[in-house]
Design an enzyme around this catalytic site. Structure first.
Site: not given
Length: 401
Positions: A141, A226, A255
């Site tokens: 994801f 990532d 984030k």
């Protein structure tokens, strides 16, 4: 109708239904706790999918944001501003890299990494035009843009969005043999999550990341990590790659970099890689804006002390010991994770992840399900041991353990 029901009905009437939130309407939050419009308190064990690593309303971050709000919030990259150099320099230092390319959202940062890897492949490695290949892992994801869902294996993420962007090869996560076979001469990068969050907090087999690092060096391929969810303290280290002593060629961050206040993301790499960009070839109006830089600088300062990483490691050990005991309850089939991050698989015969999340909500605990039968636990790193134990007690109650 209650205030909660009224607000949810109003939202459903005028917002696209691309999310299915739990039926709670948050009004205020502090630390690891949120309060809804009815005045009921909830323990937040999701932390905005790790965007809130430092808790709700963190005073240091709020003060940094407020001070910058009084000065200047946006210049665009048409002009310099006085927070940009410090942000880039300090983030590069935290990552042990040379250059930073700031963006806003995680998906934008992944798109930037894809573009950088392809451009590097053509300009530096010498891959023939149009032939660059990026290798990714099944179950990944990395976001929801058209390009990113083109290499997703999630049916819901992909359905009805074709035609898909070419140039990607998907291999099983954790399989070094498959990775080796995929790294052919036109491969320019491997893009991986060191721990797959959306897939259910999947930790790869020991030695996998180190093996990928060795293979990419051998084949002249970039290793792009990532760390949008796994990075910045979540797993007990600044970066999840550190658990195997791995330093990638490129970090993709987001984030928690914005402290739960503003969206901030970045790609951090070497001068050889990010130096392929020239003015006008890639950018963002809000990327690296003064407010974002001010908040992110405070995040970097907080991480530099190591206190949050140590706290995540210590409380994480406790979390996983306690969750491990639930695997004998008959209702939990597996627990995975690292640091203050866990995926808990519920026996489908007992209930779905959504049903367990709703039962926990009724007890004052907020988590979120993924892939049907899994719930994710990722509390703010500022949570106290007492609050964490209380939340785990509610989970035991729901599971009848």
């Amino acid at each position: 109708m209650s205030t909660t029901e009224t607000l949810i009905a109003a939202a459903d009437a005028h917002s696209a239904h691309n999310y299915h939130p739990l039926p709670v309407v948050v009004a205020t939050a502090d630390g690891a706790w949120m309060t809804d419009v009815e005045g009921r308190r909830y323990l937040d064990l999701l932390a905005g999918y790790s965007a809130l690593n430092f808790g709700h309303g963190n005073r240091r971050l709020i003060d940094a944001a407020r001070a910058q709000l009084e000065r200047v919030t946006l210049t665009s990259r048409a002009f310099h501003h006085d927070r940009f150099a410090d942000f880039c320099g300090q983030l590069a230092e935290l990552c042990g890299m040379e250059l930073v390319l700031p963006m806003n959202t995680g998906a934008e940062a992944v798109e930037t990494a894809v573009k950088a890897a392809r451009k590097w492949g053509y300009r530096v490695k010498g891959v023939p035009s149009g032939m660059a290949k990026i290798v990714v892992a099944a179950g990944n994801f990395h976001g929801r843009t058209t390009t990113i869902i083109s290499f997703s294996t999630d049916r819901e993420a992909r359905a009805d969005y074709e035609p898909y962007t070419p140039g990607f090869e998907i291999v099983p996560y954790g399989d070094l043999t498959a990775m080796r076979a995929a790294l052919t001469e036109n491969a320019v990068a491997v893009l991986l999550e060191p721990i797959q969050g959306e897939a259910g907090v999947l930790v790869p087999p020991a030695g996998y990341l180190a093996g990928v690092r060795e293979l990419t060096r051998e084949r002249g391929v970039l290793f792009v990590a990532d760390e949008i969810q796994s990075g910045l303290g979540r797993t007990g280290r600044t970066f999840a790659c550190e658990h195997e002593g791995v330093v990638p060629d490129m970090y993709v961050l987001g984030k928690a970099l914005g402290g739960g206040i503003v969206p901030v993301s970045a790609v951090v790499s070497s001068r050889e890689v990010l130096g392929v960009f020239r003015p006008g070839e890639h950018g963002s109006t809000f990327g690296g804006n003064p407010l974002a830089c001010a908040v992110a600088l405070e995040v970097i300062a907080m991480l530099r002390s190591g206190d949050f990483q140590r706290r995540a490691a210590e409380l994480g050990d406790h979390l996983h010991r306690e969750l491990g005991l639930l695997t004998g309850s008959g209702h939990v089939t597996e627990v995975r994770g690292r640091g203050l991050w866990a995926g808990v698989d519920i026996d489908p015969a007992y209930g779905t992840g959504r049903e367990i999340s709703e039962k926990l909500m009724d007890r004052g605990v907020l988590v979120k399900d993924t892939h049907g039968s899994t719930i994710r636990i990722a509390p703010p790193l500022v949570i106290t041991k007492e609050d964490l134990d209380w939340g785990l007690g509610q989970l035991r109650g729901v599971l009848g353990a």
